[in-house]
Design a protein around this motif. Structure first.
Motif, PDB file in Angstrom:
ATOM      1  N   PRO A 138       0.773  -1.344  -0.039  1.00  0.00           N
ATOM      2  CA  PRO A 138       0.009   0.133   0.183  1.00  0.00           C
ATOM      3  C   PRO A 138       0.893   1.192   0.107  1.00  0.00           C
ATOM      4  O   PRO A 138       0.340   2.339  -0.541  1.00  0.00           O
ATOM      5  N   LEU A 139       2.143   1.231   0.426  1.00  0.00           N
ATOM      6  CA  LEU A 139       2.717   2.443   0.517  1.00  0.00           C
ATOM      7  C   LEU A 139       3.523   2.767  -0.774  1.00  0.00           C
ATOM      8  O   LEU A 139       3.679   3.929  -1.194  1.00  0.00           O
ATOM      9  N   TRP A 140       3.200   1.856  -1.889  1.00  0.00           N
ATOM     10  CA  TRP A 140       3.740   2.095  -3.056  1.00  0.00           C
ATOM     11  C   TRP A 140       2.658   2.906  -3.977  1.00  0.00           C
ATOM     12  O   TRP A 140       3.088   3.612  -5.136  1.00  0.00           O
ATOM     13  N   ALA A 141       1.514   2.738  -3.359  1.00  0.00           N
ATOM     14  CA  ALA A 141       0.413   3.516  -4.199  1.00  0.00           C
ATOM     15  C   ALA A 141       0.568   5.057  -3.741  1.00  0.00           C
ATOM     16  O   ALA A 141       0.737   5.382  -2.590  1.00  0.00           O
ATOM     17  N   SER A 142      -0.102   5.800  -4.377  1.00  0.00           N
ATOM     18  CA  SER A 142      -0.310   7.528  -4.170  1.00  0.00           C
ATOM     19  C   SER A 142      -1.231   7.609  -2.752  1.00  0.00           C
ATOM     20  O   SER A 142      -2.147   6.709  -2.774  1.00  0.00           O
ATOM     21  N   TYR A 143      -0.706   8.670  -1.975  1.00  0.00           N
ATOM     22  CA  TYR A 143      -1.826   8.981  -0.951  1.00  0.00           C
ATOM     23  C   TYR A 143      -3.045   9.353  -1.172  1.00  0.00           C
ATOM     24  O   TYR A 143      -4.140   8.811  -0.950  1.00  0.00           O
ATOM     25  N   LEU A 144      -3.169  10.304  -2.361  1.00  0.00           N
ATOM     26  CA  LEU A 144      -4.442  10.532  -2.952  1.00  0.00           C
ATOM     27  C   LEU A 144      -5.184   9.568  -3.561  1.00  0.00           C
ATOM     28  O   LEU A 144      -6.482   9.657  -3.461  1.00  0.00           O
ATOM     29  N   VAL A 145      -4.671   8.523  -4.300  1.00  0.00           N
ATOM     30  CA  VAL A 145      -5.322   7.507  -4.708  1.00  0.00           C
ATOM     31  C   VAL A 145      -5.930   6.825  -3.666  1.00  0.00           C
ATOM     32  O   VAL A 145      -7.083   6.187  -3.948  1.00  0.00           O
ATOM     33  N   LYS A 146      -5.222   6.368  -2.621  1.00  0.00           N
ATOM     34  CA  LYS A 146      -5.990   5.509  -1.437  1.00  0.00           C
ATOM     35  C   LYS A 146      -7.041   6.306  -0.989  1.00  0.00           C
ATOM     36  O   LYS A 146      -8.123   5.681  -0.406  1.00  0.00           O
ATOM     37  N   ALA A 147      -6.903   7.564  -0.858  1.00  0.00           N
ATOM     38  CA  ALA A 147      -7.885   8.446  -0.166  1.00  0.00           C
ATOM     39  C   ALA A 147      -9.230   8.625  -0.870  1.00  0.00           C
ATOM     40  O   ALA A 147     -10.307   8.354  -0.679  1.00  0.00           O
ATOM     41  N   PRO A 177     -16.594   9.268  11.000  1.00  0.00           N
ATOM     42  CA  PRO A 177     -16.322   7.844  10.897  1.00  0.00           C
ATOM     43  C   PRO A 177     -15.352   7.727   9.615  1.00  0.00           C
ATOM     44  O   PRO A 177     -14.357   6.799   9.687  1.00  0.00           O
ATOM     45  N   ALA A 178     -15.974   8.088   8.542  1.00  0.00           N
ATOM     46  CA  ALA A 178     -15.069   7.790   7.329  1.00  0.00           C
ATOM     47  C   ALA A 178     -13.469   8.314   7.506  1.00  0.00           C
ATOM     48  O   ALA A 178     -12.574   7.833   6.946  1.00  0.00           O
ATOM     49  N   THR A 179     -13.501   9.478   7.883  1.00  0.00           N
ATOM     50  CA  THR A 179     -11.946  10.074   8.322  1.00  0.00           C
ATOM     51  C   THR A 179     -11.339   9.210   9.144  1.00  0.00           C
ATOM     52  O   THR A 179     -10.167   8.755   8.911  1.00  0.00           O
ATOM     53  N   VAL A 180     -11.746   8.689  10.123  1.00  0.00           N
ATOM     54  CA  VAL A 180     -11.036   7.566  11.080  1.00  0.00           C
ATOM     55  C   VAL A 180     -10.611   6.212  10.398  1.00  0.00           C
ATOM     56  O   VAL A 180      -9.628   5.890  10.252  1.00  0.00           O
ATOM     57  N   SER A 184      -6.963   5.138   9.422  1.00  0.00           N
ATOM     58  CA  SER A 184      -6.511   4.127  10.114  1.00  0.00           C
ATOM     59  C   SER A 184      -5.859   3.233   9.048  1.00  0.00           C
ATOM     60  O   SER A 184      -4.863   2.491   9.305  1.00  0.00           O
ATOM     61  N   TYR A 185      -6.405   3.132   7.926  1.00  0.00           N
ATOM     62  CA  TYR A 185      -5.979   2.370   6.861  1.00  0.00           C
ATOM     63  C   TYR A 185      -4.571   2.925   6.141  1.00  0.00           C
ATOM     64  O   TYR A 185      -3.665   2.207   5.938  1.00  0.00           O
ATOM     65  N   LEU A 186      -4.473   4.544   6.231  1.00  0.00           N
ATOM     66  CA  LEU A 186      -3.221   4.822   5.592  1.00  0.00           C
ATOM     67  C   LEU A 186      -2.188   4.669   6.404  1.00  0.00           C
ATOM     68  O   LEU A 186      -1.006   4.451   5.921  1.00  0.00           O
ATOM     69  N   TRP A 187      -2.175   4.795   7.768  1.00  0.00           N
ATOM     70  CA  TRP A 187      -1.258   4.638   8.780  1.00  0.00           C
ATOM     71  C   TRP A 187      -1.057   3.249   9.330  1.00  0.00           C
ATOM     72  O   TRP A 187      -0.015   3.127   9.955  1.00  0.00           O
ATOM     73  N   PHE A 239       4.066   7.401  15.083  1.00  0.00           N
ATOM     74  CA  PHE A 239       3.739   7.693  13.584  1.00  0.00           C
ATOM     75  C   PHE A 239       2.354   7.852  13.256  1.00  0.00           C
ATOM     76  O   PHE A 239       1.839   8.892  12.722  1.00  0.00           O
ATOM     77  N   SER A 240       1.486   6.910  13.816  1.00  0.00           N
ATOM     78  CA  SER A 240       0.034   7.143  13.677  1.00  0.00           C
ATOM     79  C   SER A 240      -0.530   8.301  14.318  1.00  0.00           C
ATOM     80  O   SER A 240      -1.322   9.090  13.526  1.00  0.00           O
ATOM     81  N   PHE A 241       0.159   8.569  15.505  1.00  0.00           N
ATOM     82  CA  PHE A 241      -0.710   9.789  16.131  1.00  0.00           C
ATOM     83  C   PHE A 241      -0.222  11.232  15.571  1.00  0.00           C
ATOM     84  O   PHE A 241      -1.009  12.129  15.328  1.00  0.00           O
TER      85      PHE A 241
END
Length: 305
Positions: A138-147, A177-180, A184-187, A239-241
């Motif tokens: 997942p880190l290979w994909a763009s941040y915006l693509v995942k969001a 809820p969608a933000t959380v 959570s998935y991103l980090w 990291f996550s916080f």
């Protein structure tokens, strides 16, 4: 009659020591000088780019903006700090940002612990490599693509709504809820990897000894595994916080009308053109992070990292 040695047998003068050779010899015999030279460039970059930038940010927070011309005035004032500390909007957004960051951290740790434990202690060496690659992919994909992918999944006409509809349930839509969920998935990979590295350092003999002494699974995890991996867990939470505290793009994509501190900073820098107020707002997550690091340091968890 004088005998002359052939050219091949004549003495060859020793090569003169060049500056590079003398420097190489000096560094070989002085390891501390070699280490200092090696760290000079990254430390210089860290000081200039990170520490100086923070100092300039702190200084900018004490400036003001001319209400008529819109130009920044370098007169020292506490108006921005007082506005941020006493303003109801900023207090509400700070509590919302802090709550989202804490919830994302708790969720990521709860998900990362069993995944990392299986990777480090249960999976075969071949499966370990596969799982590490799966975590890193997942880190290979763009941040915006995942969001934006999560925006599509969580929409009212997305795949999650299609799955839940037969059971009479619906997606939460856009909002906190969608933000959380998205954060959570991103980090999550940033939390799994430190915990996995910490679990790998736990000797298998300790787990076997706990089993031999009659320790059940949960007793072994609570008395042996968690204390030894506590520094790694703390590293993952940092990291996550911290990443959740400073995020603003995900909130714009899936957060609906909700705002976090990063959004207020972006708004004041861009639309409002009020850099001093944006700097004052940016000091809030910085103070929170430094406070969290100080609290973690007092527990001694960072000493073994």
């Amino acid at each position: 009659m004088t005998l002359t040695a052939p050219p091949s047998e004549r003495a060859v003068p020793a090569p003169k020591a060049t500056a590079s050779r003398r420097l190489s010899s000096f560094l070989t015999t002085h390891p501390r000088a070699r280490l200092s030279l090696l760290l000079t460039a990254p430390l210089f970059w860290l000081v200039v780019v990170y520490i100086v930038a923070l100092v300039l940010l702190l200084v900018t927070a004490f400036w003001s903006v001319d209400s008529f011309t819109g130009e920044i005035r370098t007169d020292w004032t506490l108006d921005n700090i007082i506005t941020v500390v006493t303003g109801a909007l900023y207090q509400t957004v700070t509590l919302r940002t802090l709550g989202v960051a804490l919830l994302v951290t708790i969720i990521d740790v709860a998900l990362a612990l069993p995944i990392a434990f299986y990777m480090a202690k249960v999976a075969s060496p071949r499966m370990q490599r596969i799982l590490v690659i799966a975590v890193l992919m997942p880190l290979w994909a763009s941040y915006l693509v995942k969001a934006y992918a999560w925006r599509s999944v969580l929409s009212q006409e997305g795949i999650l709504e299609w799955v839940l509809a037969p059971f009479g349930m619906h997606t939460p839509g856009y909002g906190l809820p969608a933000t959380v969920i998205t954060l959570s998935y991103l980090w999550l990979p940033y939390v799994i990897l430190p915990i996995y590295a910490g679990l790998e350092r736990v000797p298998d003999s300790l787990l076997e000894a706990s089993a031999d002494l009659g320790g059940k699974t949960w007793r072994t995890i609570g008395s042996v595994v968690l204390p030894l991996t506590f520094p790694a867990i703390i590293a993952g939470t940092i990291f996550s916080f911290s990443l959740s505290l400073g995020d603003y793009i995900t909130v714009n994509i899936v957060g609906g009308a909700n705002q976090m501190l990063g959004n207020l900073v972006y708004t004041n820098v861009g639309a409002a053109n009020n850099l001093p107020l944006a700097a004052a707002i940016a000091l809030i997550p910085i103070v929170i992070i430094f406070g969290y690091l100080a609290l973690v340091r007092r527990t001694g968890a960072l000493n073994n990292l």
